[in-house]
Design a protein around this motif. Structure first.
Motif, PDB file in Angstrom:
ATOM      1  N   ALA A 254      42.077  11.546 114.622  1.00  0.00           N
ATOM      2  CA  ALA A 254      43.040  12.381 113.542  1.00  0.00           C
ATOM      3  C   ALA A 254      44.657  11.112 113.612  1.00  0.00           C
ATOM      4  O   ALA A 254      44.870  11.657 112.756  1.00  0.00           O
ATOM      5  CB  ALA A 254      42.734  13.337 113.515  1.00  0.00           C
ATOM      6  N   THR A 255      44.624  10.871 115.273  1.00  0.00           N
ATOM      7  CA  THR A 255      46.193  10.600 114.740  1.00  0.00           C
ATOM      8  C   THR A 255      46.755   9.229 114.320  1.00  0.00           C
ATOM      9  O   THR A 255      47.313   9.300 114.016  1.00  0.00           O
ATOM     10  CB  THR A 255      46.411  10.793 116.369  1.00  0.00           C
ATOM     11  OG1 THR A 255      46.030   9.947 116.797  1.00  0.00           O
ATOM     12  CG2 THR A 255      46.481  11.895 117.136  1.00  0.00           C
ATOM     13  N   VAL A 256      45.899   8.084 114.182  1.00  0.00           N
ATOM     14  CA  VAL A 256      45.886   7.077 113.542  1.00  0.00           C
ATOM     15  C   VAL A 256      45.290   7.427 112.129  1.00  0.00           C
ATOM     16  O   VAL A 256      45.368   6.035 111.172  1.00  0.00           O
ATOM     17  CB  VAL A 256      45.616   6.514 114.181  1.00  0.00           C
ATOM     18  CG1 VAL A 256      46.245   6.171 115.975  1.00  0.00           C
ATOM     19  CG2 VAL A 256      44.394   5.982 114.503  1.00  0.00           C
ATOM     20  N   LEU A 257      43.964   8.000 111.955  1.00  0.00           N
ATOM     21  CA  LEU A 257      43.223   7.688 110.489  1.00  0.00           C
ATOM     22  C   LEU A 257      44.350   7.735 109.224  1.00  0.00           C
ATOM     23  O   LEU A 257      43.732   7.180 108.006  1.00  0.00           O
ATOM     24  CB  LEU A 257      41.874   8.349 110.275  1.00  0.00           C
ATOM     25  CG  LEU A 257      40.512   8.275 111.309  1.00  0.00           C
ATOM     26  CD1 LEU A 257      39.656   8.867 111.298  1.00  0.00           C
ATOM     27  CD2 LEU A 257      40.561   6.753 111.139  1.00  0.00           C
ATOM     28  N   PRO A 258      45.169   8.731 109.572  1.00  0.00           N
ATOM     29  CA  PRO A 258      46.009   8.852 108.240  1.00  0.00           C
ATOM     30  C   PRO A 258      47.188   8.104 107.070  1.00  0.00           C
ATOM     31  O   PRO A 258      47.556   8.144 106.777  1.00  0.00           O
ATOM     32  CB  PRO A 258      46.935  10.421 108.503  1.00  0.00           C
ATOM     33  CG  PRO A 258      45.813  10.746 108.446  1.00  0.00           C
ATOM     34  CD  PRO A 258      45.116   9.914 110.095  1.00  0.00           C
ATOM     35  N   HIS A 259      47.151   7.652 108.575  1.00  0.00           N
ATOM     36  CA  HIS A 259      48.283   6.100 108.838  1.00  0.00           C
ATOM     37  C   HIS A 259      47.769   5.099 108.075  1.00  0.00           C
ATOM     38  O   HIS A 259      47.876   4.074 107.866  1.00  0.00           O
ATOM     39  CB  HIS A 259      49.046   5.752 109.581  1.00  0.00           C
ATOM     40  CG  HIS A 259      49.292   7.483 110.242  1.00  0.00           C
ATOM     41  ND1 HIS A 259      50.568   7.441 109.916  1.00  0.00           N
ATOM     42  CD2 HIS A 259      49.268   7.964 111.154  1.00  0.00           C
ATOM     43  CE1 HIS A 259      51.018   8.764 109.795  1.00  0.00           C
ATOM     44  NE2 HIS A 259      50.450   9.028 111.049  1.00  0.00           N
ATOM     45  N   GLY A 260      46.704   4.376 108.252  1.00  0.00           N
ATOM     46  CA  GLY A 260      45.520   3.903 107.100  1.00  0.00           C
ATOM     47  C   GLY A 260      44.068   3.367 107.904  1.00  0.00           C
ATOM     48  O   GLY A 260      43.439   1.702 108.104  1.00  0.00           O
ATOM     49  N   ALA A 261      44.168   3.088 109.612  1.00  0.00           N
ATOM     50  CA  ALA A 261      42.769   2.998 110.617  1.00  0.00           C
ATOM     51  C   ALA A 261      41.975   3.553 110.104  1.00  0.00           C
ATOM     52  O   ALA A 261      41.958   4.440 108.925  1.00  0.00           O
ATOM     53  CB  ALA A 261      42.752   3.434 111.712  1.00  0.00           C
ATOM     54  N   VAL A 262      40.843   2.536 110.067  1.00  0.00           N
ATOM     55  CA  VAL A 262      39.884   2.427 110.208  1.00  0.00           C
ATOM     56  C   VAL A 262      38.422   3.187 111.198  1.00  0.00           C
ATOM     57  O   VAL A 262      38.698   2.518 112.342  1.00  0.00           O
ATOM     58  CB  VAL A 262      38.868   1.539 109.046  1.00  0.00           C
ATOM     59  CG1 VAL A 262      36.839   1.628 109.096  1.00  0.00           C
ATOM     60  CG2 VAL A 262      39.251   1.316 108.061  1.00  0.00           C
ATOM     61  N   ALA A 263      37.905   4.387 110.826  1.00  0.00           N
ATOM     62  CA  ALA A 263      37.140   4.776 111.779  1.00  0.00           C
ATOM     63  C   ALA A 263      36.152   4.089 112.034  1.00  0.00           C
ATOM     64  O   ALA A 263      35.079   3.964 111.057  1.00  0.00           O
ATOM     65  CB  ALA A 263      37.081   6.125 112.199  1.00  0.00           C
ATOM     66  N   ALA A 264      35.291   3.629 112.995  1.00  0.00           N
ATOM     67  CA  ALA A 264      33.907   3.200 113.447  1.00  0.00           C
ATOM     68  C   ALA A 264      32.849   4.098 114.133  1.00  0.00           C
ATOM     69  O   ALA A 264      33.540   4.954 114.536  1.00  0.00           O
ATOM     70  CB  ALA A 264      33.843   1.628 113.964  1.00  0.00           C
ATOM     71  N   GLU A 265      31.914   4.356 114.286  1.00  0.00           N
ATOM     72  CA  GLU A 265      30.898   5.265 114.657  1.00  0.00           C
ATOM     73  C   GLU A 265      30.731   4.713 116.639  1.00  0.00           C
ATOM     74  O   GLU A 265      29.594   5.436 117.678  1.00  0.00           O
ATOM     75  CB  GLU A 265      29.363   5.303 113.882  1.00  0.00           C
ATOM     76  CG  GLU A 265      28.488   3.946 113.908  1.00  0.00           C
ATOM     77  CD  GLU A 265      27.609   4.009 113.457  1.00  0.00           C
ATOM     78  OE1 GLU A 265      26.247   3.288 112.752  1.00  0.00           O
ATOM     79  OE2 GLU A 265      26.928   5.133 112.542  1.00  0.00           O
ATOM     80  N   SER A 266      30.440   3.463 116.952  1.00  0.00           N
ATOM     81  CA  SER A 266      31.466   3.060 118.156  1.00  0.00           C
ATOM     82  C   SER A 266      31.678   1.880 118.832  1.00  0.00           C
ATOM     83  O   SER A 266      32.523   0.910 117.826  1.00  0.00           O
ATOM     84  CB  SER A 266      29.952   2.338 118.211  1.00  0.00           C
ATOM     85  OG  SER A 266      28.651   1.398 117.224  1.00  0.00           O
ATOM     86  N   PRO A 267      31.807   1.210 119.981  1.00  0.00           N
ATOM     87  CA  PRO A 267      32.389   0.160 120.067  1.00  0.00           C
ATOM     88  C   PRO A 267      32.151  -0.865 119.829  1.00  0.00           C
ATOM     89  O   PRO A 267      32.492  -2.297 119.561  1.00  0.00           O
ATOM     90  CB  PRO A 267      32.462  -0.146 121.711  1.00  0.00           C
ATOM     91  CG  PRO A 267      32.751   1.428 122.429  1.00  0.00           C
ATOM     92  CD  PRO A 267      31.813   2.135 121.337  1.00  0.00           C
TER      93      PRO A 267
END
Length: 320
Positions: free
Chosen positions: A59-72
């Motif tokens: 939540a500290t980076v997604l609002p700034h444009g990062a994309v979340a993935a489900e695993s490494p």
């Protein structure tokens, strides 16, 4: 599966061609430093896919444009270069070699840049396994300078890896750091970070003791950095860390005491493995053990001065 955030405002002016020319970046480990580094990458207009063991940190980076993935592995499959900034060697191994780790990605990334503080020998082992499994290059690139310098692209990077991999990593690292130095083959960056942490950890203890001495002696403790500037006692620790201690400005933490204790223990083990007995480092380890034992695992590393205040108060109560 990925979840998309918003485009960082700083990157909005880049053309589609400029964005397409940049490598896709994956980032694993969104702690204090990882957050600052990802925010820097987003400011520069990079596409950044992220994963963290504790997903709430995203939540500290997604609002700034990062994309979340489900695993490494999912991070790596979506990236040309994967960066790591995780807690310790075990976390590096988990991120790379677990069934859902980087080594399982298809396609594999071209290069892994590990900014964690980890073990030199463990680093060489994991890098060799990843190379054998995927062909991906490895740069160990531990960092120094704290989140503020990471956020502004002025941190220091001490790197290890072969020359070709370093040349591939250097344009990216140069945008994230003011000082990037190749110290030798894989593992050399982590070896240099061991020495860095020896200086930092014992320096924190020394700054705390200097502050206690100045305050007990009754001089203007706040003016000490100004007074000593340019002399042999001057340093970034005196100019940046000492004022933080003197002002007791420890919130929010810029680093955690448990992390510096872990690093100091690693310094001690590394020195002993080389047949060295380094008394100042051993005393630094003990001071941070004592501080953490008071319940300060997640306190700022610089707040070790509270240990001295606690001991002074305890002595005062013990006097008749």
């Amino acid at each position: 599966m990925v979840a998309r955030g918003l485009l960082a405002p700083e990157a909005a002016g880049l053309t589609a061609d400029a964005k397409a020319a940049r490598p896709r970046i994956g980032f694993i480990g969104i702690g204090i430093m990882g957050e600052a580094m990802v925010r820097r990458l987003l400011d520069l207009g990079y596409s950044v896919t992220v994963w963290n063991l504790e997903p709430e940190r995203l939540a500290t980076v997604l609002p700034h444009g990062a994309v979340a993935a489900e695993s490494p592995a999912a991070v790596a499959a979506a990236s040309d270069i994967v960066m790591l900034c995780v807690l310790h060697m075990e976390a590096v191994e988990r991120s790379v070699l677990a069934p859902d780790g980087i080594a399982a990605a298809s396609p594999a990334p071209k290069l892994v840049i590990d900014c964690s503080t980890a073990d030199p020998e463990g680093t060489r082992r994991v890098a060799a396994k990843l190379k054998a499994l995927t062909g991906a290059g490895w740069i160990d690139a531990p960092v120094s300078g704290g989140p503020q310098l990471a956020r502004t692209g002025q941190m220091t990077v001490m790197a290890g890896g072969d020359a070709a991999d370093f040349e591939a990593a250097k344009p990216l690292l140069a945008e994230m750091a003011g000082n990037v130095t190749l110290m030798g083959p894989v593992g050399a960056g982590q070896t240099t970070k061991v020495i860095n942490q020896a200086i930092v950890g014992t320096g924190y203890v020394l700054m705390a003791e200097a502050l206690m001495l100045a305050e007990a002696a009754g001089i203007d403790a706040a003016r000490l950095p100004q007074c000593l500037a340019g002399g042999h006692a001057d340093s970034s620790l005196l100019q940046r860390l000492y004022p933080q201690m003197q002002q007791r400005a420890f919130e929010p933490p810029s680093s955690y005491a448990r992390q510096l204790l872990k690093d100091l223990k690693a310094v001690s083990a590394f020195a002993q493995g080389l047949g060295l007995d380094l008394g100042v480092i051993e005393q630094g380890v003990q001071r941070y053990k004592d501080y953490v034992a008071l319940g300060h695992e997640m306190s700022d590393s610089a707040a070790v001065v509270k240990l001295y205040e606690h001991e002074a108060a305890t002595r005062g109560k013990a006097q008749p």
